[in-house]
Design a protein around this motif. Structure first.
Motif, PDB file in Angstrom:
ATOM      1  N   ARG A  25      12.364   1.918   0.294  1.00 15.82           N
ATOM      2  CA  ARG A  25      11.130   2.693   0.100  1.00 15.82           C
ATOM      3  C   ARG A  25      11.411   3.938  -0.734  1.00 15.82           C
ATOM      4  NH1 ARG A  25       7.213   4.506  -1.307  1.00 15.82           N
ATOM      5  NH2 ARG A  25       5.269   5.032  -0.227  1.00 15.82           N
ATOM      6  N   ALA A  26      12.549   4.588  -0.464  1.00  9.96           N
ATOM      7  CA  ALA A  26      12.916   5.784  -1.217  1.00  9.96           C
ATOM      8  C   ALA A  26      13.314   5.429  -2.651  1.00  9.96           C
ATOM      9  CB  ALA A  26      14.059   6.512  -0.509  1.00  9.96           C
ATOM     10  N   ASP A  27      14.072   4.344  -2.794  1.00 14.35           N
ATOM     11  CA  ASP A  27      14.530   3.944  -4.128  1.00 14.35           C
ATOM     12  C   ASP A  27      13.376   3.529  -5.032  1.00 14.35           C
ATOM     13  OD1 ASP A  27      17.094   4.393  -3.291  1.00 14.35           O
ATOM     14  OD2 ASP A  27      17.571   2.279  -2.933  1.00 14.35           O
ATOM     15  N   LEU A  28      12.323   2.962  -4.427  1.00 12.35           N
ATOM     16  CA  LEU A  28      11.204   2.430  -5.208  1.00 12.35           C
ATOM     17  C   LEU A  28      10.010   3.371  -5.212  1.00 12.35           C
ATOM     18  CD1 LEU A  28      11.458  -1.224  -3.872  1.00 12.35           C
ATOM     19  CD2 LEU A  28      12.158  -0.425  -6.126  1.00 12.35           C
ATOM     20  N   ALA A  29      10.257   4.643  -4.912  1.00 14.57           N
ATOM     21  CA  ALA A  29       9.163   5.625  -4.890  1.00 14.57           C
ATOM     22  C   ALA A  29       8.460   5.652  -6.245  1.00 14.57           C
ATOM     23  CB  ALA A  29       9.722   7.009  -4.560  1.00 14.57           C
ATOM     24  N   GLY A  30       7.142   5.721  -6.205  1.00 10.37           N
ATOM     25  CA  GLY A  30       6.355   5.760  -7.432  1.00 10.37           C
ATOM     26  C   GLY A  30       5.936   4.403  -7.926  1.00 10.37           C
ATOM     27  N   SER A  31       6.393   3.336  -7.255  1.00  9.79           N
ATOM     28  CA  SER A  31       5.996   1.976  -7.647  1.00  9.79           C
ATOM     29  C   SER A  31       5.404   1.275  -6.435  1.00  9.79           C
ATOM     30  CB  SER A  31       7.216   1.197  -8.159  1.00  9.79           C
ATOM     31  OG  SER A  31       8.166   1.026  -7.111  1.00  9.79           O
ATOM     32  N   ASP A  32       4.899   0.057  -6.666  1.00  9.81           N
ATOM     33  CA  ASP A  32       4.404  -0.746  -5.551  1.00  9.81           C
ATOM     34  C   ASP A  32       5.605  -1.387  -4.876  1.00  9.81           C
ATOM     35  OD1 ASP A  32       3.141  -2.362  -3.748  1.00  9.81           O
ATOM     36  OD2 ASP A  32       2.214  -3.680  -5.238  1.00  9.81           O
ATOM     37  N   TRP A  33       6.159  -0.666  -3.898  1.00 11.81           N
ATOM     38  CA  TRP A  33       7.410  -1.124  -3.288  1.00 11.81           C
ATOM     39  C   TRP A  33       7.241  -2.447  -2.552  1.00 11.81           C
ATOM     40  CZ3 TRP A  33       9.330  -0.619   2.055  1.00 11.81           C
ATOM     41  CH2 TRP A  33       8.317  -0.376   2.972  1.00 11.81           C
ATOM     42  N   THR A  34       6.025  -2.751  -2.090  1.00 11.96           N
ATOM     43  CA  THR A  34       5.823  -3.984  -1.338  1.00 11.96           C
ATOM     44  C   THR A  34       5.948  -5.226  -2.224  1.00 11.96           C
ATOM     45  OG1 THR A  34       3.423  -3.894  -1.669  1.00 11.96           O
ATOM     46  CG2 THR A  34       4.307  -2.815   0.302  1.00 11.96           C
ATOM     47  N   ALA A  35       5.882  -5.037  -3.552  1.00 11.46           N
ATOM     48  CA  ALA A  35       5.986  -6.180  -4.453  1.00 11.46           C
ATOM     49  C   ALA A  35       7.440  -6.594  -4.694  1.00 11.46           C
ATOM     50  CB  ALA A  35       5.316  -5.850  -5.800  1.00 11.46           C
ATOM     51  N   ASP A  36       8.391  -5.754  -4.284  1.00  9.04           N
ATOM     52  CA  ASP A  36       9.802  -6.055  -4.492  1.00  9.04           C
ATOM     53  C   ASP A  36      10.235  -7.212  -3.588  1.00  9.04           C
ATOM     54  OD1 ASP A  36      12.467  -4.678  -5.682  1.00  9.04           O
ATOM     55  OD2 ASP A  36      12.860  -5.474  -3.677  1.00  9.04           O
ATOM     56  N   GLU A  37      10.998  -8.169  -4.138  1.00 14.57           N
ATOM     57  CA  GLU A  37      11.398  -9.346  -3.365  1.00 14.57           C
ATOM     58  C   GLU A  37      12.277  -8.967  -2.179  1.00 14.57           C
ATOM     59  OE1 GLU A  37      13.172 -12.360  -5.720  1.00 14.57           O
ATOM     60  OE2 GLU A  37      11.395 -12.680  -6.987  1.00 14.57           O
ATOM     61  N   ARG A  38      13.143  -7.939  -2.348  1.00 21.43           N
ATOM     62  CA  ARG A  38      13.997  -7.535  -1.225  1.00 21.43           C
ATOM     63  C   ARG A  38      13.161  -6.969  -0.085  1.00 21.43           C
ATOM     64  NH1 ARG A  38      17.389  -3.336  -4.522  1.00 21.43           N
ATOM     65  NH2 ARG A  38      15.266  -3.092  -5.333  1.00 21.43           N
ATOM     66  N   VAL A  39      12.135  -6.189  -0.441  1.00 19.95           N
ATOM     67  CA  VAL A  39      11.246  -5.623   0.578  1.00 19.95           C
ATOM     68  C   VAL A  39      10.507  -6.743   1.305  1.00 19.95           C
ATOM     69  CG1 VAL A  39       9.185  -4.211   0.943  1.00 19.95           C
ATOM     70  CG2 VAL A  39      10.982  -3.421  -0.599  1.00 19.95           C
ATOM     71  N   SER A  40       9.993  -7.709   0.542  1.00 23.90           N
ATOM     72  CA  SER A  40       9.251  -8.813   1.139  1.00 23.90           C
ATOM     73  C   SER A  40      10.114  -9.588   2.120  1.00 23.90           C
ATOM     74  CB  SER A  40       8.730  -9.741   0.037  1.00 23.90           C
ATOM     75  OG  SER A  40       8.034 -10.828   0.584  1.00 23.90           O
ATOM     76  N   ALA A  41      11.368  -9.868   1.724  1.00 24.54           N
ATOM     77  CA  ALA A  41      12.260 -10.626   2.604  1.00 24.54           C
ATOM     78  C   ALA A  41      12.566  -9.850   3.880  1.00 24.54           C
ATOM     79  CB  ALA A  41      13.554 -10.965   1.866  1.00 24.54           C
ATOM     80  N   LEU A  42      12.806  -8.552   3.740  1.00 22.82           N
ATOM     81  CA  LEU A  42      13.104  -7.729   4.911  1.00 22.82           C
ATOM     82  C   LEU A  42      11.905  -7.620   5.832  1.00 22.82           C
ATOM     83  CD1 LEU A  42      15.274  -4.855   3.417  1.00 22.82           C
ATOM     84  CD2 LEU A  42      15.937  -6.350   5.304  1.00 22.82           C
ATOM     85  N   ARG A  43      10.741  -7.426   5.248  1.00 18.59           N
ATOM     86  CA  ARG A  43       9.527  -7.308   6.077  1.00 18.59           C
ATOM     87  C   ARG A  43       9.276  -8.592   6.848  1.00 18.59           C
ATOM     88  NH1 ARG A  43       5.075  -3.669   3.166  1.00 18.59           N
ATOM     89  NH2 ARG A  43       3.720  -5.180   4.152  1.00 18.59           N
ATOM     90  N   ASP A  44       9.495  -9.735   6.192  1.00 23.64           N
ATOM     91  CA  ASP A  44       9.337 -11.008   6.899  1.00 23.64           C
ATOM     92  C   ASP A  44      10.334 -11.104   8.051  1.00 23.64           C
ATOM     93  OD1 ASP A  44       7.327 -11.765   5.211  1.00 23.64           O
ATOM     94  OD2 ASP A  44       8.554 -13.138   4.018  1.00 23.64           O
ATOM     95  N   ARG A  45      11.571 -10.685   7.792  1.00 21.97           N
ATOM     96  CA  ARG A  45      12.602 -10.803   8.828  1.00 21.97           C
ATOM     97  C   ARG A  45      12.304  -9.882  10.009  1.00 21.97           C
ATOM     98  NH1 ARG A  45      17.804 -10.664   5.940  1.00 21.97           N
ATOM     99  NH2 ARG A  45      18.117  -8.475   6.455  1.00 21.97           N
ATOM    100  N   VAL A  46      11.830  -8.675   9.708  1.00 27.14           N
ATOM    101  CA  VAL A  46      11.484  -7.738  10.784  1.00 27.14           C
ATOM    102  C   VAL A  46      10.370  -8.323  11.651  1.00 27.14           C
ATOM    103  CG1 VAL A  46      10.349  -5.526  11.231  1.00 27.14           C
ATOM    104  CG2 VAL A  46      12.268  -5.639   9.652  1.00 27.14           C
TER     105      VAL A  46
END
Length: 815
Positions: free
Chosen positions: A450-471
């Motif tokens: 979230r910090a690294d992708l500040a200023g962008s749509d962080w939810t569109a990142d594949e790593r974020v999507s995979a982590l959110r699914d796993r959580v």
């Protein structure tokens, strides 16, 4: 080293099963050129036919396989394998009975404990899934799993376990389904992009059935594109079919468009069974989108006949229910062994038909029966987001029951259905999971991203999507269920009130708004002008945000006056008629439908200076005993970065406690000390927790709402990792009192997260609040709390003492 024809054939099979079809074709062509053995050559050509089918050439595949079966001189084993291959092709075409017959004959011929037998058992299990014969299906899968384990067939084992998850989905066990599918997905990810796409297609069905339609539809759209890019037209059609099914509940017009295109796609592929399934979705979408001009009785009859002809008997019965709703048929007989969604749908149709005939008592009986069935299904789900989104399956039942109850104009009946609506996702008490280090690590990684992708749509990142699914997957699996909360009736609820307290139970039927106003001695139904209220609600949030941002300057007075006019209009239509119907009261317990969730009730003139609490349901309010404040409560404060007045706010709040006698020594975390770990430890050790930080509400996934601390966002999921949460939580963070409304009645946000975790009361605001207002008002709240006042009383008194009108309000049990 030159590979033999048998080796190349095995490679071709592996590539085909992994959806690497170009590689499969090369291996199979080489294999065929290196053998004259008639059996091996026939098996190679059979695998080629499978590849043709998977790439959209079903007619050619079926013709080739039937020609191979007519070839003379083949061994019994080869004939069995080719018969099984033809069964698979017929399954893909939707000819389930013929597919079952051919596969069963082949399975009875082959020797046990062979890979070939396990593959055919896998295929037959997929036929049985579509026929909803889940007992036989699971038996086949478990036998196949044993064989794959003995042969150390990693990819095949992953597919079998994934399919066992799909069987769990059909049986209604969504948690087991997601767990099994998630465990298999890494193997598919290493295999091929298309193998992953097939896995994602099934995972999307789990999300759809869980009520998470936004996520499901996004995933289905992605999968359809991936299949289309590989010219897998049958698979693309199946993805679009499931997309149309998902759209049915909330956007029937879109479902109609997607289903119509899918019908054309399957017709072009000559996939008659799947075309029949797509037609059934199209007919239901038309019925929902245009109830005044539904499809004809002939259209329904022809579609039902096609479904039955191809073995989709459960879906034929479901379409019969749609035809009944359209007025063309009488209710079909639904067996007790039928899938739960089908039995729920039958009760929906009974309730709606009874309502249409004006038979309110019959409608309520049918809706209540359906909701009892739903509760039995829902009892296995403890996770908050799953409980709330799962309410999708009860939405039509609730609306039918509320509509029928509203017609009776009887307070007890309308209150009962108000509680059914409010209590739907709160009947099962969760058993919170033990601390999960891996889940904590995933959340920590999300904070860094979230910090690294500040200023962008962080939810569109594949790593974020995979982590959110796993959580989410881990939380679903880890959160257990305990006892069931009993739903109280009007008499029991009234008995819980003292002489100065009234209940205001607002009820929305989809067409009208009413309120059951209840005191210890009386109850009345008050009809409210919904059209005017809806007009006043339009633009309310924008007015509140602008007013909070514009506190000075030439336009501030104009903005404030416009907001004041809107709030007075709402007060006149929502509060005044209700208060006029009951004696003067000292405090209120209020329950709300989703359409009223964003109102700043504390700013309405009729509630100014009056203690009230927004209960998630009267049944839960009556069921929960608020923890009494100890003589020496433990109090904690924390601040987030970039909130200029946060330090002053918490210092003033802490000072309120230091002046009490005896006064506790509050714990304060500021600056670099206010990390996620430190704040969650503080929460576990305190009775009152106040957090002043920037907050954000995540509309698509409210459990990823949170507030910003020194090292990142403290998410809603983090709250479930706290072993013991405070009795009273104060969130001085913009937006964290907001909720996302799911399926008409279920409002989900950070306030619900804390209440679900065990907090008695959460004080929060649904919109932005000027810093100076928050600081002054909340320090006065702490003064009241330190003197022993209940949160709702302290908040109301603070508003009077400071003269400030702010949207902070109590959720849960504020008394």
């Amino acid at each position: 080293m030159t590979l033999s024809a048998g080796d190349l054939h095995r490679r071709g099979i592996e590539a085909a099963n992994s959806r690497r079809f170009t590689q499969a074709r090369r291996a199979l062509a080489s294999a065929s050129s290196r053998t004259d053995d008639p059996d091996l050559k026939a098996r190679i050509e059979g695998t080629m036919a499978y590849v043709l089918d998977q790439t959209g050439q079903h007619a050619a595949a079926e013709a080739a396989t039937r020609a191979l079966l007519d070839r003379e001189g083949l061994s019994a084993t080869t004939i069995a394998l080719l018969s099984g291959q033809l069964g698979v092709l017929l399954m893909h075409a939707g000819q389930l009975d013929d597919a079952d017959r051919l596969l069963s004959r082949a399975i009875s011929t082959l020797p046990t404990k062979t890979i070939e037998l396990a593959n055919l058992l896998m295929s037959r299990s997929m036929v049985l899934m579509q026929q909803h014969e889940l007992g036989r299906c699971v038996d086949d899968l478990n036998t196949a799993i044993t064989v794959f384990e003995d042969h150390d067939a990693v990819e095949s084992l992953a597919r079998a376990r994934h399919n066992l998850g799909y069987a769990a989905l059909l049986g209604g066990d969504l948690v087991a389904a997601l767990r099994l599918m998630s465990a298999s997905r890494p193997v598919f990810a290493e295999t091929s992009e298309l193998a992953t796409a097939v896995s994602d297609l099934d995972r999307a069905e789990v999300l759809r059935d869980a009520g998470l339609t936004t996520e499901a539809e996004g995933l289905l759209s992605q999968v359809a594109v991936r299949f289309g890019a590989q010219r897998m037209r049958q698979a693309r059609g199946e993805a679009e079919y499931h997309l149309a099914r998902s759209l049915l509940r909330h956007d029937p017009a879109a479902a109609e468009r997607v289903a119509a295109a899918t019908v054309r796609r399957f017709a072009a592929l000559q996939s008659e069974g799947w075309a029949a399934r797509a037609v059934s979705v199209h007919l239901e979408a038309r019925t929902r989108a245009r109830p005044d001009s539904p499809p004809t009785a002939t259209e329904f009859a022809e579609a039902r006949a096609a479904l039955s002809r191809h073995g989709f008997r459960t879906e034929a019965t479901a379409l019969h229910l749609v035809a009944t709703l359209a007025g063309h048929e009488r209710m079909p007989r639904i067996a007790a062994s039928s899938p739960t969604p089908l039995r729920l749908r039958a009760q929906e149709v009974r309730a709606v038909r009874a309502t249409q005939r004006g038979h309110s008592a019959e409608a309520m009986r049918a809706a209540a029966t359906g909701l009892a069935l739903l509760h039995g299904w829902q009892q296995s789900f403890g996770a908050l987001d799953l409980q709330a989104s799962f309410a999708m399956h009860g939405n039509d039942l609730i609306l039918a029951g509320l509509t029928a109850a509203a017609r009776t104009k009887t307070p007890a009946t309308l209150f009962e259905w108000s509680e059914r609506a409010r209590h739907l996702s709160q009947q099962t008490v969760p058993v919170r999971p033990p601390r999960d280090p891996e889940l904590a690590d995933d959340l920590a990684e999300l904070r860094m991203l979230r910090a690294d992708l500040a200023g962008s749509d962080w939810t569109a990142d594949e790593r974020v999507s995979a982590l959110r699914d796993r959580v989410r997957d881990r939380q679903w699996s880890a959160t257990g269920t305990g006892r069931s909360r009993e739903r109280v009736g009007l008499d029991e609820a009234a008995a819980a009130l003292d002489d100065g307290t009234a209940m205001l139970s607002y009820v929305y039927t989809g067409a009208e708004l009413l309120c059951v106003a209840t005191t210890a001695d009386d109850a009345r139904v008050v009809a409210l002008p919904w059209s005017r209220i809806r007009t006043a609600l339009d633009g309310l949030r924008a007015d509140l945000d602008v007013a909070a941002a514009m506190t000075a300057g030439p336009l501030a007075h104009v903005v404030a006056r416009g907001l004041d006019d809107r709030l007075r209009a709402l007060d006149g239509d929502l509060i005044r008629p209700v208060l006029a119907a009951i004696p003067s009261m000292e405090r209120f317990v209020i329950t709300l439908p989703g359409v009223l969730a964003g109102i700043p009730w504390a700013m309405l003139p009729g509630l100014s200076g009056t203690p009230f609490t927004l209960a998630t349901s009267m049944s839960r309010w009556a069921d929960t005993a608020r923890r009494p404040m100890t003589s020496e409560p433990k109090v904690g404060f924390a601040t987030g970065p970039r909130v200029p007045r946060a330090s002053d706010e918490v210092q003033r709040g802490a000072a309120s406690w230091r002046t009490s006698d005896p006064g506790p020594t509050p714990s304060i975390l500021e600056g670099a000390d206010a990390t996620v770990a430190a704040v969650t430890e503080l929460a576990a050790a305190t009775d009152v927790l106040h957090i002043a930080a920037h907050g954000r509400h995540a509309v698509d996934n409210p459990l990823f709402s949170g507030f910003e601390l020194a090292d990142g966002i403290l998410f809603g999921y983090d709250v479930d990792l706290i072993p013991r949460v405070p009795a009273t939580v104060i969130l001085s963070a913009c937006e964290l009192g907001r909720s996302s409304v799911r399926w008409g009645e279920e409002a989900l946000g950070m306030t619900r997260v804390w209440l679900h975790a065990g907090a008695d009361c959460v004080i929060a605001a649904p919109v932005a609040v000027p810093d100076e207002v928050a600081g002054e008002l909340l320090s006065a709240v702490h003064t009241g709390l330190s003197e022993g006042a209940a949160p709702a009383v302290a908040l109301a008194k603070a508003a009077v003492d400071t003269g400030l009108s702010a949207p902070f309000q109590c959720h849960g049990d504020g008394f």
